[in-house]
Design a protein around this motif. Structure first.
Motif, PDB file in Angstrom:
ATOM      1  N   ASN A 154       0.870  -1.341  -0.156  1.00  0.00           N
ATOM      2  CA  ASN A 154       0.067  -0.114   0.035  1.00  0.00           C
ATOM      3  C   ASN A 154       0.879   1.505  -0.038  1.00  0.00           C
ATOM      4  OD1 ASN A 154      -2.577  -1.403  -0.026  1.00  0.00           O
ATOM      5  ND2 ASN A 154      -2.226  -1.648   2.052  1.00  0.00           N
ATOM      6  N   MET A 155       2.054   1.162   0.516  1.00  0.00           N
ATOM      7  CA  MET A 155       2.903   2.402   0.432  1.00  0.00           C
ATOM      8  C   MET A 155       3.522   2.400  -1.032  1.00  0.00           C
ATOM      9  SD  MET A 155       4.698   4.770   2.215  1.00  0.00           S
ATOM     10  CE  MET A 155       5.102   4.247   3.781  1.00  0.00           C
ATOM     11  N   ALA A 156       3.463   1.527  -1.894  1.00  0.00           N
ATOM     12  CA  ALA A 156       3.717   1.728  -3.197  1.00  0.00           C
ATOM     13  C   ALA A 156       2.667   2.393  -3.814  1.00  0.00           C
ATOM     14  CB  ALA A 156       3.967   0.386  -3.945  1.00  0.00           C
ATOM     15  N   LEU A 157       1.356   2.215  -3.513  1.00  0.00           N
ATOM     16  CA  LEU A 157       0.315   2.883  -4.105  1.00  0.00           C
ATOM     17  C   LEU A 157       0.381   4.536  -3.639  1.00  0.00           C
ATOM     18  CD1 LEU A 157      -2.592   0.250  -3.648  1.00  0.00           C
ATOM     19  CD2 LEU A 157      -1.538   0.976  -5.744  1.00  0.00           C
ATOM     20  N   ALA A 158       0.705   4.465  -2.084  1.00  0.00           N
ATOM     21  CA  ALA A 158       0.564   5.999  -1.763  1.00  0.00           C
ATOM     22  C   ALA A 158       1.738   6.928  -2.279  1.00  0.00           C
ATOM     23  CB  ALA A 158       0.695   5.960  -0.266  1.00  0.00           C
ATOM     24  N   TYR A 159       2.839   6.310  -2.443  1.00  0.00           N
ATOM     25  CA  TYR A 159       3.979   6.947  -3.030  1.00  0.00           C
ATOM     26  C   TYR A 159       3.755   7.542  -4.500  1.00  0.00           C
ATOM     27  CZ  TYR A 159       7.555   6.416   0.699  1.00  0.00           C
ATOM     28  OH  TYR A 159       8.052   6.337   1.876  1.00  0.00           O
ATOM     29  N   GLU A 161       0.669   7.947  -5.904  1.00  0.00           N
ATOM     30  CA  GLU A 161      -0.282   8.874  -5.680  1.00  0.00           C
ATOM     31  C   GLU A 161       0.326   9.997  -5.415  1.00  0.00           C
ATOM     32  OE1 GLU A 161      -4.499  10.022  -6.132  1.00  0.00           O
ATOM     33  OE2 GLU A 161      -3.548   8.153  -6.363  1.00  0.00           O
ATOM     34  N   ALA A 162       1.331  10.210  -4.420  1.00  0.00           N
ATOM     35  CA  ALA A 162       2.005  11.602  -4.059  1.00  0.00           C
ATOM     36  C   ALA A 162       3.090  11.980  -5.068  1.00  0.00           C
ATOM     37  CB  ALA A 162       2.598  11.344  -2.844  1.00  0.00           C
ATOM     38  N   GLY A 163       2.966  11.245  -6.301  1.00  0.00           N
ATOM     39  CA  GLY A 163       4.037  11.696  -7.388  1.00  0.00           C
ATOM     40  C   GLY A 163       5.462  11.052  -7.052  1.00  0.00           C
ATOM     41  N   LYS A 164       5.720  10.365  -6.094  1.00  0.00           N
ATOM     42  CA  LYS A 164       6.955   9.677  -5.716  1.00  0.00           C
ATOM     43  C   LYS A 164       7.072   8.371  -6.426  1.00  0.00           C
ATOM     44  CE  LYS A 164       6.968  12.232  -1.397  1.00  0.00           C
ATOM     45  NZ  LYS A 164       7.057  12.193   0.069  1.00  0.00           N
ATOM     46  N   LYS A 165       7.160   8.333  -7.764  1.00  0.00           N
ATOM     47  CA  LYS A 165       7.293   7.227  -8.461  1.00  0.00           C
ATOM     48  C   LYS A 165       8.389   6.454  -8.183  1.00  0.00           C
ATOM     49  CE  LYS A 165       4.251   9.164 -12.296  1.00  0.00           C
ATOM     50  NZ  LYS A 165       3.766   9.942 -11.254  1.00  0.00           N
ATOM     51  N   ASP A 166       9.499   6.962  -8.194  1.00  0.00           N
ATOM     52  CA  ASP A 166      10.782   6.154  -8.052  1.00  0.00           C
ATOM     53  C   ASP A 166      10.751   5.465  -6.594  1.00  0.00           C
ATOM     54  OD1 ASP A 166      12.114   7.122 -10.260  1.00  0.00           O
ATOM     55  OD2 ASP A 166      13.132   8.471  -9.629  1.00  0.00           O
ATOM     56  N   MET A 167      10.311   6.038  -5.477  1.00  0.00           N
ATOM     57  CA  MET A 167       9.874   5.505  -4.280  1.00  0.00           C
ATOM     58  C   MET A 167       8.946   4.207  -4.183  1.00  0.00           C
ATOM     59  SD  MET A 167      10.270   8.855  -1.924  1.00  0.00           S
ATOM     60  CE  MET A 167      10.268   7.976  -0.372  1.00  0.00           C
ATOM     61  N   ALA A 168       7.804   4.676  -4.926  1.00  0.00           N
ATOM     62  CA  ALA A 168       6.614   3.621  -5.264  1.00  0.00           C
ATOM     63  C   ALA A 168       7.531   2.522  -5.749  1.00  0.00           C
ATOM     64  CB  ALA A 168       5.779   4.190  -6.345  1.00  0.00           C
ATOM     65  N   ILE A 169       8.305   2.589  -6.868  1.00  0.00           N
ATOM     66  CA  ILE A 169       8.912   1.360  -7.476  1.00  0.00           C
ATOM     67  C   ILE A 169       9.839   0.727  -6.577  1.00  0.00           C
ATOM     68  CG2 ILE A 169      10.301   0.673  -9.239  1.00  0.00           C
ATOM     69  CD1 ILE A 169       7.546   1.335 -10.530  1.00  0.00           C
ATOM     70  N   ASP A 170      10.364   1.398  -5.601  1.00  0.00           N
ATOM     71  CA  ASP A 170      11.276   0.650  -4.634  1.00  0.00           C
ATOM     72  C   ASP A 170      10.241  -0.162  -3.854  1.00  0.00           C
ATOM     73  OD1 ASP A 170      13.869   1.643  -5.630  1.00  0.00           O
ATOM     74  OD2 ASP A 170      13.802   3.480  -4.419  1.00  0.00           O
ATOM     75  N   MET A 171       9.232   0.149  -3.236  1.00  0.00           N
ATOM     76  CA  MET A 171       8.404  -0.426  -2.653  1.00  0.00           C
ATOM     77  C   MET A 171       7.942  -1.657  -3.226  1.00  0.00           C
ATOM     78  SD  MET A 171       7.893   0.836   0.485  1.00  0.00           S
ATOM     79  CE  MET A 171       9.494   1.173   0.337  1.00  0.00           C
ATOM     80  N   VAL A 172       7.591  -1.489  -4.453  1.00  0.00           N
ATOM     81  CA  VAL A 172       7.131  -2.819  -5.348  1.00  0.00           C
ATOM     82  C   VAL A 172       8.395  -3.792  -5.358  1.00  0.00           C
ATOM     83  CG1 VAL A 172       6.790  -3.814  -7.474  1.00  0.00           C
ATOM     84  CG2 VAL A 172       5.723  -1.575  -6.925  1.00  0.00           C
TER      85      VAL A 172
END
Length: 208
Positions: A154-159, A161-172
């Motif tokens: 869910n953090m990947a989704l939240a990041y 949504e917040a425009g933090k795409k690199d961080m979202a991919i890191d969460m994935v």
């Protein structure tokens, strides 16, 4: 009186005196042993009483903690039910109450984070701080349990949504490290439809 008789009387007197000293010493040490033995016994009894009181106090404390955890789990379950019916605000209230009772519940923070994320997507104008609060709650869940796969999910989704795409991919990436079987879940979850724009995301899922 003859000198020999006097010496004999003195000898007998000394012997009698020595016996009396020994008797007095024996009585004294016997009394002392009894006294200190009684004192040690009383001391041990007091020590055991104190230890028993501490044990009972700790048992009562653990019982209260257990009651709080049970109530926290009930509130968490209520929150999940409310969220499934679209009552996100009520669910968020329930999750917060669960956290008050059990601040170390990674699950409660994880569900709270997701509920805040969903509400921020549905009513962003009414709840402008929800996305930020969602990330904070999910960060707390991960801090409590670094292997909580759904918190990372869910953090990947939240990041994102917040425009933090690199961080979202890191969460994935972290999701797949913790639970490799989540590859199919990620591939079929419509919430990740925007992630398909990322070549790194497709690479992680081994999809061209």
């Amino acid at each position: 009186m003859k000198k020999m008789e006097i010496n004999e009387i003195e000898k007998m007197a000394r012997t009698s005196m020595i016996k009396n000293i020994i008797l007095v010493a024996a009585i004294f040490f016997g009394f002392s042993a009894t006294l200190f033995g009684t004192w040690d016994s009383t001391k041990n009894a007091k020590k055991k009483t104190i230890e028993a009181a501490k044990f009972e106090a700790r048992a009562n404390e653990l019982s209260k903690i257990n009651e709080k955890i049970i109530e926290s789990e009930r509130l968490l379950s209520d929150g999940i039910e409310l969220a499934s019916r679209g009552r996100l605000t009520d669910a968020i209230t329930s999750y917060n109450k669960a956290i008050e009772l059990n601040p170390q519940s990674a699950n409660a923070y994880q569900f709270l984070g997701y509920a805040l994320l969903r509400r921020s997507q549905i009513k962003p104008k009414f709840y402008p701080n929800d996305l930020k609060d969602s990330i904070s709650a999910l960060e707390k869940a991960i801090q409590i349990d670094p292997t909580h796969v759904w918190a990372h999910y869910n953090m990947a989704l939240a990041y994102w949504e917040a425009g933090k795409k690199d961080m979202a991919i890191d969460m994935v990436r972290r999701v797949l490290e913790i639970g490799p079987s989540f590859k199919d879940v990620l591939a079929n979850d419509v919430q990740f439809k925007h992630f398909w724009k990322s070549s790194e995301f497709r690479k992680l899922l081994q999809i061209p």
